[in-house]
Scaffold this active site. Structure first.
Site, PDB file in Angstrom:
ATOM      1  N   LYS A 176       3.781 -19.991  -7.878  1.00 13.37           N
ATOM      2  CA  LYS A 176       3.042 -19.907  -8.234  1.00 13.37           C
ATOM      3  C   LYS A 176       3.313 -19.127  -9.732  1.00 13.37           C
ATOM      4  O   LYS A 176       4.198 -18.561  -9.786  1.00 13.37           O
ATOM      5  CB  LYS A 176       1.968 -18.441  -7.861  1.00 13.37           C
ATOM      6  CG  LYS A 176       0.784 -17.765  -8.169  1.00 13.37           C
ATOM      7  CD  LYS A 176       0.420 -17.311  -6.959  1.00 13.37           C
ATOM      8  CE  LYS A 176      -0.690 -16.611  -7.688  1.00 13.37           C
ATOM      9  NZ  LYS A 176      -1.735 -15.866  -6.220  1.00 13.37           N
TER      10      LYS A 176
ATOM     11  N   GLU B   7     -12.465 -10.462   5.878  1.00 13.74           N
ATOM     12  CA  GLU B   7     -12.654  -9.183   6.087  1.00 13.74           C
ATOM     13  C   GLU B   7     -13.515  -9.287   7.470  1.00 13.74           C
ATOM     14  O   GLU B   7     -13.745  -8.468   7.872  1.00 13.74           O
ATOM     15  CB  GLU B   7     -13.796  -8.992   5.687  1.00 13.74           C
ATOM     16  CG  GLU B   7     -13.799  -9.661   3.314  1.00 13.74           C
ATOM     17  CD  GLU B   7     -12.831 -10.614   2.666  1.00 13.74           C
ATOM     18  OE1 GLU B   7     -12.648 -11.821   4.337  1.00 13.74           O
ATOM     19  OE2 GLU B   7     -12.865 -10.815   2.292  1.00 13.74           O
TER      20      GLU B   7
ATOM     21  N   ARG C 265     -19.617 -10.903   3.674  1.00 11.36           N
ATOM     22  CA  ARG C 265     -19.072 -11.712   4.973  1.00 11.36           C
ATOM     23  C   ARG C 265     -19.149 -10.355   5.896  1.00 11.36           C
ATOM     24  O   ARG C 265     -19.337 -11.296   7.366  1.00 11.36           O
ATOM     25  CB  ARG C 265     -17.367 -11.570   4.777  1.00 11.36           C
ATOM     26  CG  ARG C 265     -17.293 -13.048   3.997  1.00 11.36           C
ATOM     27  CD  ARG C 265     -16.862 -13.800   4.257  1.00 11.36           C
ATOM     28  NE  ARG C 265     -16.603 -14.952   2.640  1.00 11.36           N
ATOM     29  CZ  ARG C 265     -16.027 -15.952   2.805  1.00 11.36           C
ATOM     30  NH1 ARG C 265     -14.877 -15.364   3.522  1.00 11.36           N
ATOM     31  NH2 ARG C 265     -15.785 -16.852   2.073  1.00 11.36           N
TER      32      ARG C 265
HETATM   33  C1  LIG Z   1     -13.463 -13.356   0.792  1.00  9.71           C
HETATM   34  C2  LIG Z   1     -12.829 -13.089  -0.074  1.00  9.71           C
HETATM   35  N1  LIG Z   1     -11.640 -11.833   0.209  1.00  9.71           N
HETATM   36  C3  LIG Z   1     -11.108 -11.906  -0.937  1.00  9.71           C
HETATM   37  C4  LIG Z   1     -10.607 -12.440  -2.441  1.00  9.71           C
HETATM   38  C5  LIG Z   1      -9.837 -12.228  -3.340  1.00  9.71           C
HETATM   39  N2  LIG Z   1      -8.915 -12.775  -3.751  1.00  9.71           N
HETATM   40  C6  LIG Z   1      -9.052 -14.108  -4.730  1.00  9.71           C
HETATM   41  S1  LIG Z   1      -8.363 -15.457  -4.569  1.00  9.71           S
HETATM   42  C7  LIG Z   1      -7.110 -14.931  -2.950  1.00  9.71           C
HETATM   43  C8  LIG Z   1      -5.858 -15.093  -3.103  1.00  9.71           C
HETATM   44  C9  LIG Z   1      -5.340 -16.646  -2.801  1.00  9.71           C
HETATM   45  O1  LIG Z   1      -5.117 -16.975  -2.727  1.00  9.71           O
HETATM   46  P1  LIG Z   1      -4.333 -18.910  -2.469  1.00  9.71           P
HETATM   47  O2  LIG Z   1      -5.674 -18.847  -1.346  1.00  9.71           O
HETATM   48  O3  LIG Z   1      -3.008 -18.767  -1.060  1.00  9.71           O
HETATM   49  O4  LIG Z   1      -4.402 -19.369  -3.719  1.00  9.71           O
HETATM   50  P2  LIG Z   1      -3.522 -19.235  -4.818  1.00  9.71           P
HETATM   51  O5  LIG Z   1      -4.000 -18.004  -5.824  1.00  9.71           O
HETATM   52  O6  LIG Z   1      -2.172 -18.093  -4.345  1.00  9.71           O
HETATM   53  O7  LIG Z   1      -3.129 -20.176  -5.401  1.00  9.71           O
HETATM   54  C10 LIG Z   1      -7.491 -13.472  -2.709  1.00  9.71           C
HETATM   55  C11 LIG Z   1      -6.995 -12.203  -1.714  1.00  9.71           C
HETATM   56  C12 LIG Z   1     -11.841 -13.323  -2.090  1.00  9.71           C
HETATM   57  N3  LIG Z   1     -11.744 -14.273  -3.281  1.00  9.71           N
HETATM   58  N4  LIG Z   1     -12.548 -13.987  -1.166  1.00  9.71           N
END
Ligand SMILES: Cc1ncc(C[n+]2csc(CCOP(=O)(O)OP(=O)(O)O)c2C)c(N)n1
Length: 628
Positions: A280, A363, A391
């Site tokens: 990342k 959630e 959710r």
């Molecule tokens: C239901 C929900 N909860 C929280 C989030 C906030 N959120 C956005 S991206 C993310 C992390 C995503 O991590 P990953 O899937 O590993 O992708 P990366 O950004 O590391 O590429 C979170 C927690 C969300 N988008 N949806």
């Protein structure tokens, strides 16, 4: 902008390039991303990590016929750049510009919209089954981060995939980060695979082999050896138990390897999961050093990554208050669903590490976990954004409220979220919470009142929720120690007899402004801070209903089912027929943009309120004149 990038107008242009050119294009894309997002803000880190992956996908697959389904889709910027939106890319997240997520209405290459995590596998499976039923040939590829696998929906889909289709590709993009460090057993499981010395050595040589020979023969050799290696190391690979053939982990920045692998995987007639390892923030040192900050951020210096220090936010006040309340009450525990940074709970963690729980992007689990703790005498505080708490509607009803458990929901980002757009606006929480028996629902007008409401929540015998907005606080003085507020009692800020204006939460500023404007027009305006959406202060409503010609309600929420609707219902119950002018968001998904501009566009302004209120007040004046 680099010359190769300038020549890319569609995925067909990507397909014309050789590996050396693709590698150069990847670098040009990184520079372009770093420069552009330094002005617009956005999800820099995640996108820097998937440059090669996205190029490889567009080399091998043919969108829009083939379907790329990105989980959350905050990492789809390169996809946007490669699919005819490069020239408009500088408008990303800007008013009227490109959305920061996949949007079906934006482009035919965006086959599925998202913004919330964990949906990619289910949606992709739906598309694959639809293809199978209609005799189609297209490929469907779900691209999900490692944190998406902390989410229950991903596992519900995994449980179902092998029973439903033979052709689906799942890409697990593993960078070991959620927004914060990824958490839990799944994260540890991925980490064990990645760090296993023998497996890594094997994969390095496999990768060299693929690069040396290329094509299917080499991949077949690799696969055979891989299967042998896997059965040696992991007799029960998780994904294989779900019926998906597991491949990986491979280097997600090795373009030839990715391309060759996808070419091979697209011919498989069984569902497959490809585990790729990416970094990342790759290519930008500040993003590598500050993973959390560069997950998503506002404008920054493209050389140093520096951002201007922000004002104190509601999230910070929430976290500091929770530390204070937890200091004196050992029953208080804090729960986040993968948002320690966004909710402010990372400030709580060092003070009470044993009473801090990050459960991953989960959630529903967070709320039921809180319910369980509450049955044992603890006072769980769930800090979950308004939009993500959607959710957990059923657990709030079925597990918390029905059992009258004292769980506190602190809903950050309640109201319009601005640049992120409709997936992130917190505009529905009043509507989905106010019909639930036992629930106490509050909205503070400022940060001091937020602290009081938190204290109040923790004193209640049942569930409660507090909604507060994204961003900077009002800037009022704060008491040293928060106070318990009288439940269901509004605060009358200014008394008046012609009109009663109720401004929920920080919308009180618009209510006060309207009050001043009406006073100037010669009317006597009461300004009321309702504090509680539920229970509503019926006494105060009744009192004013006998005096005023009109009520006005301001809320940063949809009008339908919102605070103003609650006022109308209460007046109707009382048999009162005073008109209520409701100022809130219409029955419509609001696009991304600047909050002030969107408020102006949709009539959440003092002017709009005046235009509705003045004729009603004039009518009363006329009636009074006639009567006298
Ligand atoms: C239901 C929900 N909860 C929280 C989030 C906030 N959120 C956005 S991206 C993310 C992390 C995503 O991590 P990953 O899937 O590993 O992708 P990366 O950004 O590391 O590429 C979170 C927690 C969300 N988008 N949806």
């Amino acid at each position: 902008m680099g010359t190769l990038l300038e020549s890319i107008h569609s995925p067909a242009d990507v397909k014309k390039l050789n590996y050396a050119q693709l590698t150069e294009l990847a670098e040009e894309i990184r520079v372009f991303l770093i420069q552009t997002l330094s002005k617009t803000g956005g999800h820099l880190g995640p996108n820097l990590g998937v440059v090669e992956l996205t190029l490889a996908l567009h080399m091998v697959f043919d969108t829009p016929a083939d379907k790329l389904v990105f989980d959350v889709s905050h990492q789809a910027y390169i996809h946007k750049i490669l699919t005819g939106r490069r020239e408009r890319f500088e408008t990303i997240r800007q008013p009227g510009g490109l959305n920061g997520f996949m949007l079906r209405t934006e482009c035919e290459h965006d086959c599925y919209g998202a913004g919330h995590a964990g949906t990619a596998l289910s949606a992709a499976l739906g598309m694959a089954v639809a293809r199978d039923l209609s005799g189609g040939k297209e490929n469907v590829i779900a691209i999900a981060g490692d944190a998406a696998f902390t989410n229950g929906i991903s596992f519900e889909a995994l449980n179902n995939i092998a029973d439903q289709t033979k052709r689906l590709i799942v890409v697990l993009n593993d960078n070991e980060w959620s927004i914060d460090r990824n958490v839990g057993a799944i994260a540890r499981y991925f980490h064990r695979i990645v760090t296993n010395e023998r497996y890594r050595n094997f994969h390095e040589s496999a990768a060299r082999l693929v690069q040396k020979f290329g094509g299917k023969t080499a991949m077949t050799v690799v696969r055979r050896a891989e299967e042998a290696a896997k059965s040696m190391l992991w007799p029960s690979i998780l994904f294989e138990e779900f019926g998906l053939q597991y491949f990986g982990p491979i280097d997600g920045h090795n373009l030839p390897l990715l391309v060759e692998t996808f070419q091979f995987l697209k011919k498989e007639d069984r569902p497959v999961l490809l585990h790729i390892l990416t970094e990342k923030g790759r290519g930008f040192q500040p993003a590598l050093d500050g993973q959390k900050k560069f997950h998503g951020l506002g404008p920054y210096d493209p050389e140093t990554g520096k951002t201007t220090a922000g004002l104190t936010t509601y999230s910070e006040v929430f976290a500091n208050t929770l530390v204070q309340l937890a200091n004196t009450d050992p029953r208080v525990v804090a729960i986040t669903a993968a948002m320690p940074n966004g909710t402010g709970l990372d400030l709580f963690r060092p003070h009470h590490p044993k009473r801090y729980f990050d459960v991953g992007i989960a959630e529903e689990h967070a709320v039921i976990f809180a319910a369980g703790m509450a049955t044992r005498g603890f006072r769980p505080v769930c800090a979950i954004y308004s939009t993500f708490l959607q959710r957990a509607f059923d657990p709030i009803v079925h597990d918390v409220a029905l059992q009258k458990l004292p769980v506190v929901f602190c809903m950050d980002r309640a109201g319009l979220s601005g640049d992120d757009g409709p997936t992130h606006h917190g505009l529905f929480d009043i509507a989905y919470l106010r019909g639930i028996p036992e629930m106490v629902l509050m909205a503070p007008k400022d940060e001091d009142e937020l602290a009081d409401m938190m204290k109040t929540s923790l004193s209640l015998p049942g569930p409660s929720a507090i909604r507060y907005p994204r961003g900077a606080v009002a800037g009022v003085a704060r008491k040293d120690v928060p106070e318990v507020l009288p439940v269901g009692k509004a605060e009358i800020l200014v008394d008046g007899s012609d009109v009663a204006i109720l401004g929920l939460g920080p919308m009180i500023t618009l209510a006060s402004e309207l009050g001043v404007r009406l006073e100037r027009e010669g009317f006597s305006a009461a300004v009321i801070n309702p504090r509680f959406v539920k229970p509503l202060d019926r006494e105060t409503l009744e009192l004013y209903s006998r005096r005023v010609a009109v009520f006005v309600t301001f809320e940063d929420h949809v009008k339908m089912g919102g605070f103003g609707s609650a006022v109308i219902e209460a007046l109707d119950d009382m048999g009162v027929s005073v008109p209520v002018v409701r100022i809130g968001w219409p029955d419509h998904f609001i696009e991304h943009g600047k909050v002030d501009a969107l408020r102006a566009k949709y009539g959440l302004t003092v002017e709009a309120a005046l235009a509705e209120v003045l004729p009603l007040l004039a009518r009363r004046q006329r009636r009074t004149l006639v009567a006298s």
